[in-house]
Design an enzyme around this catalytic site. Structure first.
Site, short mmCIF file in Angstrom:
data_model
loop_
_atom_site.label_atom_id
_atom_site.label_comp_id
_atom_site.label_asym_id
_atom_site.label_seq_id
_atom_site.Cartn_x
_atom_site.Cartn_y
_atom_site.Cartn_z
N TYR A 173 42.53 40.90 40.69
CA TYR A 173 41.88 40.98 41.69
C TYR A 173 42.38 42.29 42.64
O TYR A 173 43.44 42.25 42.81
CB TYR A 173 41.90 39.62 42.39
CG TYR A 173 41.48 39.66 43.93
CD1 TYR A 173 40.20 39.28 44.40
CD2 TYR A 173 42.17 40.13 45.08
CE1 TYR A 173 39.76 39.36 45.52
CE2 TYR A 173 41.69 40.36 46.46
CZ TYR A 173 40.32 39.99 46.61
OH TYR A 173 39.74 39.95 47.73
N GLU A 196 35.98 44.69 47.45
CA GLU A 196 36.47 43.60 46.86
C GLU A 196 36.10 43.82 45.39
O GLU A 196 34.91 44.07 44.94
CB GLU A 196 35.92 42.40 47.31
CG GLU A 196 36.75 41.34 46.84
CD GLU A 196 36.43 39.84 47.49
OE1 GLU A 196 35.32 39.24 47.22
OE2 GLU A 196 37.16 39.27 47.91
#
Ligand code: GDP
Ligand code: MN
Length: 389
Positions: A108, A196
């Site tokens: 991530y 993101e």
């Protein structure tokens, strides 16, 4: 402003952030042709402004162009309900067809503005592919953070710290540093409020790519980025909010039944609070602004009344820069051109208040006059209840 995944990947590619090969398609036939061009196994991804698509059936693997066409026809034009869309879901109008990759690790990456330090923060976690909110709640230590001093930018040592922290292979560290630095450059140069990458992947053959991409931008900076502003997809936005933005009104739709017409963001917030305090729920936030014109007031009132959930309206104006007579004229003009079926409570205070009240009184329309915020909130909540029973 939000954009689609495929658009975010195009923006990132301009900054040399590695993304899988792929193209967007608006029809099953187009999806077929894209799959032929890409060759091999591909992934069909529903494009909506919400995440959680994987678990909801919005991301599917296909082995040949015919299967791609079938999957695309199953997604296009249908509602996709994910944990982020709410129960009403979103209609899929575009699909991204992308090369299928052999994924070894899902990580991530995220960059947002941290409100406490008032700085960008670059986050990384080895727990990619899943909801990061779950990781943040259960294992906050698994989210690595590097705060960026905007005066000096994101530095190479910070990128190296994150790369080692993620446990990346030593021979991938240099590439990771380049990837993270490019990602930060993309965030900063576009005035993004969020980037993101979930998942950021390591492939079996040792490459690093953004498998998913999400970017949000600061609306107040869009005038500097006409190319990004063009990526706006009005289909993904609330139609009333789109209408309000056309008149430069600060309007946000909420799920209650008391329509609110207020000037000034602070007064708008406290109006929403006091409605809740009186046992009601606001249907919207609307700040017509300090220097609103009669036209803007009229449009704002029209937008409030177009919301089918609205059972009563509260007009709460403090005339400072804004004059009460302008508001009253705008409201009366709107009321005359519309068929108002809901009760309207008015609380006016400040500059030209007598003139404003006179305009309302002489309009022949039926307004309930309130004195003070508490009185106004109690009256409008009672009226909203009366009608919704
Ligand atoms: P989201 O669920 O809306 O966040 O959509 P994502 O783009 O993150 O996709 C969800 C999941 O699908 C990813 O976490 C991956 O596990 C999987 N996925 C997406 N593209 C590929 C691909 O090219 N290859 C493989 N093996 N998995 C993929
Ligand atoms: Mn994702």
């Amino acid at each position: 402003m939000k954009i689609h995944e495929y658009q975010a990947k195009q923006v990132l590619a301009r900054f040399a952030v590695a993304t899988p090969r792929g193209e967007v398609a608006y029809s099953p036939e187009e999806a077929h042709r894209v799959a032929e061009r890409l060759g091999g196994t591909v992934v069909v991804k529903a494009q909506i402004h919400a995440g959680g698509r994987g678990k909801a059936g919005g991301v599917k693997l296909a082995h040949d162009p015919n299967e791609v066409e079938r999957l695309a026809s199953e997604m296009l034009g249908k509602k996709l309900v994910t944990i982020q869309t709410g129960p009403e879901g979103r209609v899929v109008k575009r699909v991204l067809i992308e090369e299928g990759l052999e994924v070894a690790r899902e990580l991530y990456l995220g960059i947002v503005i941290d409100r406490t330090t008032a700085r960008p923060v670059f986050m990384a976690s080895s727990e990619g592919g899943v909801e990061i909110e779950v990781v943040a709640a259960g294992h906050p230590e698994k989210i690595l953070k590097e705060y960026v001093d905007p005066a000096v930018g994101f530095l190479a040592f910070q990128a190296r710290k994150l790369a080692f922290g993620l446990g990346l292979d030593a021979k991938l560290v240099n590439e990771a540093v380049r990837f993270f630095s490019s990602l930060y450059r993309a965030f900063e140069s576009t005035d993004a409020s969020l980037v993101e990458i979930n998942p950021f992947v390591v492939t079996r053959d040792g490459r690093l790519l953004a498998l998913d991409a999400k970017m949000n931008f600061d609306d107040n900076a869009l005038s500097r980025h006409p190319d990004i502003r063009e990526l706006r997809d009005l289909d993904e936005e609330d139609p009333l909010e789109v209408r309000a933005s056309n008149y430069s009104l600060n309007y946000i739709r909420l799920d209650g039944n008391v329509g609110c017409m207020v000037n000034g963001a602070g007064l708008a917030m406290s109006t929403m609070d006091i409605i809740q305090y009186a046992g009601g729920r606001p249907a919207n936030f609307l700040d017509v602004g300090g220097g609103a014109s009669e036209e803007q007031v009229r449009r704002g009132f029209e937008i409030i009344l177009s919301d089918a959930n609205v059972r009563a309206v509260l007009i709460n104006i403090f005339g400072g820069i804004m004059r009460c007579d302008i508001v009253a004229s705008g409201v009366v003009a709107a009321a005359k051109s519309l068929d108002i079926k809901v009760p309207v409570v008015v609380r006016l205070e400040g500059t030209n208040v007598e003139l404003g009240q006179k305009i309302l009184r002489e309009s022949g329309l039926n307004f309930t006059v309130a004195h003070g915020m508490k009185d106004a909130a109690e009256k409008v909540v009672a009226l909203a209840r009366g009608l919704s029973n």
